[in-house]
Design a protein around this motif. Structure first.
Motif, short mmCIF file in Angstrom:
data_model
loop_
_atom_site.label_atom_id
_atom_site.label_comp_id
_atom_site.label_asym_id
_atom_site.label_seq_id
_atom_site.Cartn_x
_atom_site.Cartn_y
_atom_site.Cartn_z
N HIS A 6 0.79 -1.22 0.00
CA HIS A 6 0.00 0.00 0.00
C HIS A 6 0.83 1.28 0.00
O HIS A 6 0.58 2.18 -0.82
CB HIS A 6 -1.01 -0.01 1.15
N PRO A 7 1.82 1.43 0.88
CA PRO A 7 2.59 2.68 0.86
C PRO A 7 3.30 2.92 -0.47
O PRO A 7 3.38 4.05 -0.94
CB PRO A 7 3.61 2.52 1.99
N TYR A 8 3.78 1.85 -1.09
CA TYR A 8 4.49 2.01 -2.35
C TYR A 8 3.54 2.27 -3.51
O TYR A 8 3.86 3.04 -4.41
CB TYR A 8 5.39 0.81 -2.63
N GLU A 9 2.38 1.65 -3.47
CA GLU A 9 1.39 1.96 -4.50
C GLU A 9 0.94 3.41 -4.40
O GLU A 9 0.74 4.07 -5.42
CB GLU A 9 0.21 1.00 -4.40
N SER A 10 0.83 3.91 -3.18
CA SER A 10 0.48 5.32 -2.99
C SER A 10 1.59 6.22 -3.50
O SER A 10 1.33 7.25 -4.14
CB SER A 10 0.20 5.61 -1.52
N LEU A 11 2.84 5.86 -3.22
CA LEU A 11 3.97 6.64 -3.69
C LEU A 11 4.02 6.63 -5.21
O LEU A 11 4.22 7.68 -5.84
CB LEU A 11 5.28 6.10 -3.11
N VAL A 12 3.83 5.48 -5.82
CA VAL A 12 3.83 5.37 -7.28
C VAL A 12 2.76 6.27 -7.87
O VAL A 12 3.01 7.03 -8.82
CB VAL A 12 3.63 3.90 -7.72
N LYS A 13 1.57 6.22 -7.31
CA LYS A 13 0.45 7.04 -7.80
C LYS A 13 0.81 8.52 -7.70
O LYS A 13 0.57 9.29 -8.63
CB LYS A 13 -0.81 6.73 -7.00
N ALA A 14 1.38 8.93 -6.58
CA ALA A 14 1.74 10.34 -6.39
C ALA A 14 2.83 10.77 -7.38
O ALA A 14 2.74 11.83 -7.99
CB ALA A 14 2.20 10.57 -4.96
N VAL A 15 3.86 9.93 -7.54
CA VAL A 15 4.97 10.27 -8.43
C VAL A 15 4.48 10.38 -9.87
O VAL A 15 4.88 11.29 -10.61
CB VAL A 15 6.10 9.24 -8.29
N LEU A 16 3.62 9.47 -10.28
CA LEU A 16 3.14 9.49 -11.66
C LEU A 16 2.17 10.65 -11.91
O LEU A 16 1.93 11.02 -13.06
CB LEU A 16 2.50 8.15 -12.03
N ALA A 17 1.64 11.25 -10.86
CA ALA A 17 0.73 12.39 -11.00
C ALA A 17 1.48 13.72 -11.05
O ALA A 17 0.86 14.76 -11.30
CB ALA A 17 -0.27 12.40 -9.85
#
Length: 120
Positions: A6-17
């Protein structure tokens, strides 16, 4: 021990945005790139382990090998403290998780469509 996704999926989502207006310091980008690189390597190990459980020449295994090759190309490029580098690593993590989920589904269906279980 399974990875805490979960924390990494959130980070990925934020970085790609991120947009071109988003600016962090080079050190901040560097830290994010290091986090994503380490996590991508861990997920790649899980993908490899799951892919190795499938017979050679199967579609899911072949696709996993392609994703692993692409992730390896990404992860072996020099680290840069830039948004682009972080986004490249984030895409690699996302692709690895997508492939891991598909491999787990393929393994589950292989287990249920094969030989009928015996009592025991």
């Amino acid at each position: 021990m399974p990875l805490d996704r979960h924390p990494y999926e959130s980070l990925v989502k934020a970085v790609l945005a991120w947009t071109t207006q988003d600016t962090l310091t080079g050190c901040d980008y560097q830290q994010i790139v290091l986090q994503l690189t380490g996590h991508a390597r861990a997920v790649a190990s899980d993908v490899r382990r799951q892919a190795d459980r499938l017979p050679k020449g199967t579609g899911p295994r072949a696709l996993a090998e392609l994703v692993l090759q692409e992730a390896d190309r990404c992860l072996t490029t020099p680290l840069c403290g830039t948004a682009r580098c972080a986004q490249d690593r984030a895409r690699a993590v996302r692709a690895l998780y997508e492939r891991l989920d598909r491999l787990e589904a393929a393994l589950a269906s292989e287990g249920t469509s094969g030989v009928a279980p015996t009592g025991g």
